[in-house]
Design a protein around this motif. Structure first.
Motif, short mmCIF file in Angstrom:
data_model
loop_
_atom_site.label_atom_id
_atom_site.label_comp_id
_atom_site.label_asym_id
_atom_site.label_seq_id
_atom_site.Cartn_x
_atom_site.Cartn_y
_atom_site.Cartn_z
N PRO A 242 0.78 -1.24 0.00
CA PRO A 242 0.00 0.00 0.00
C PRO A 242 0.82 1.29 0.00
O PRO A 242 0.32 2.33 -0.42
CB PRO A 242 -0.84 -0.09 1.27
N VAL A 243 2.05 1.26 0.45
CA VAL A 243 2.84 2.50 0.49
C VAL A 243 3.79 2.64 -0.70
O VAL A 243 4.42 3.68 -0.84
CB VAL A 243 3.64 2.63 1.82
N ARG A 244 3.87 1.63 -1.54
CA ARG A 244 4.75 1.71 -2.71
C ARG A 244 4.16 2.63 -3.76
O ARG A 244 2.96 2.72 -3.93
CB ARG A 244 4.91 0.33 -3.35
N PRO A 245 5.02 3.30 -4.53
CA PRO A 245 4.53 4.12 -5.64
C PRO A 245 3.88 3.24 -6.71
O PRO A 245 4.29 2.10 -6.91
CB PRO A 245 5.78 4.78 -6.20
N SER A 246 2.89 3.78 -7.38
CA SER A 246 2.24 3.06 -8.47
C SER A 246 2.45 3.84 -9.76
O SER A 246 3.14 4.87 -9.77
CB SER A 246 0.74 2.90 -8.19
N ALA A 247 1.85 3.37 -10.84
CA ALA A 247 2.03 4.02 -12.13
C ALA A 247 1.53 5.47 -12.12
O ALA A 247 2.06 6.33 -12.82
CB ALA A 247 1.30 3.24 -13.22
N GLY A 248 0.56 5.78 -11.29
CA GLY A 248 0.01 7.13 -11.23
C GLY A 248 0.65 8.04 -10.19
O GLY A 248 0.24 9.18 -10.01
N THR A 249 1.67 7.56 -9.52
CA THR A 249 2.33 8.32 -8.46
C THR A 249 3.19 9.43 -9.06
O THR A 249 3.87 9.23 -10.06
CB THR A 249 3.22 7.39 -7.62
N ASP A 250 3.15 10.58 -8.41
CA ASP A 250 4.00 11.71 -8.80
C ASP A 250 5.46 11.28 -8.75
O ASP A 250 5.89 10.57 -7.84
CB ASP A 250 3.75 12.86 -7.82
N HIS A 251 6.25 11.70 -9.75
CA HIS A 251 7.64 11.26 -9.83
C HIS A 251 8.48 11.71 -8.63
O HIS A 251 9.41 11.05 -8.23
CB HIS A 251 8.28 11.72 -11.15
N ARG A 252 8.13 12.84 -8.02
CA ARG A 252 8.88 13.30 -6.86
C ARG A 252 8.66 12.38 -5.65
O ARG A 252 9.59 12.07 -4.92
CB ARG A 252 8.49 14.73 -6.50
N TYR A 253 7.41 11.94 -5.48
CA TYR A 253 7.12 11.02 -4.38
C TYR A 253 7.82 9.68 -4.63
O TYR A 253 8.39 9.10 -3.71
CB TYR A 253 5.61 10.79 -4.24
#
Length: 71
Positions: A29-40
């Motif tokens: 649940p805390v991993r970045p996904s395809a829609g995650t902002d690149h900075r995050y």
């Protein structure tokens, strides 16, 4: 399933605590996904890299000298 030593051994508690922190950060649940902002995403993976380095350093300090593998 590695044996990190008993709680009363030097480094045993600290390694277990750091392991739990790393495990919590690697949870899906805390991993970045395809829609995650690149900075995050960058911050997330940078944090993971720092946690892994801290785990390595703590482990080498606690157990590396005994095995002659500390670098």
């Amino acid at each position: 399933d590695y044996d990190y030593g008993a709680d009363d051994e030097e480094g045993g508690v600290a390694i277990r605590a750091l392991y739990r922190i790393v495990d919590r950060n690697l949870d899906v649940p805390v991993r970045p996904s395809a829609g995650t902002d690149h900075r995050y995403a960058y911050t997330y993976w940078h944090t993971i890299a720092n946690l892994v380095a801290a785990f390595r350093d703590l482990y080498c300090t606690a157990y590396g000298a005994d095995q002659g593998t500390a670098t």
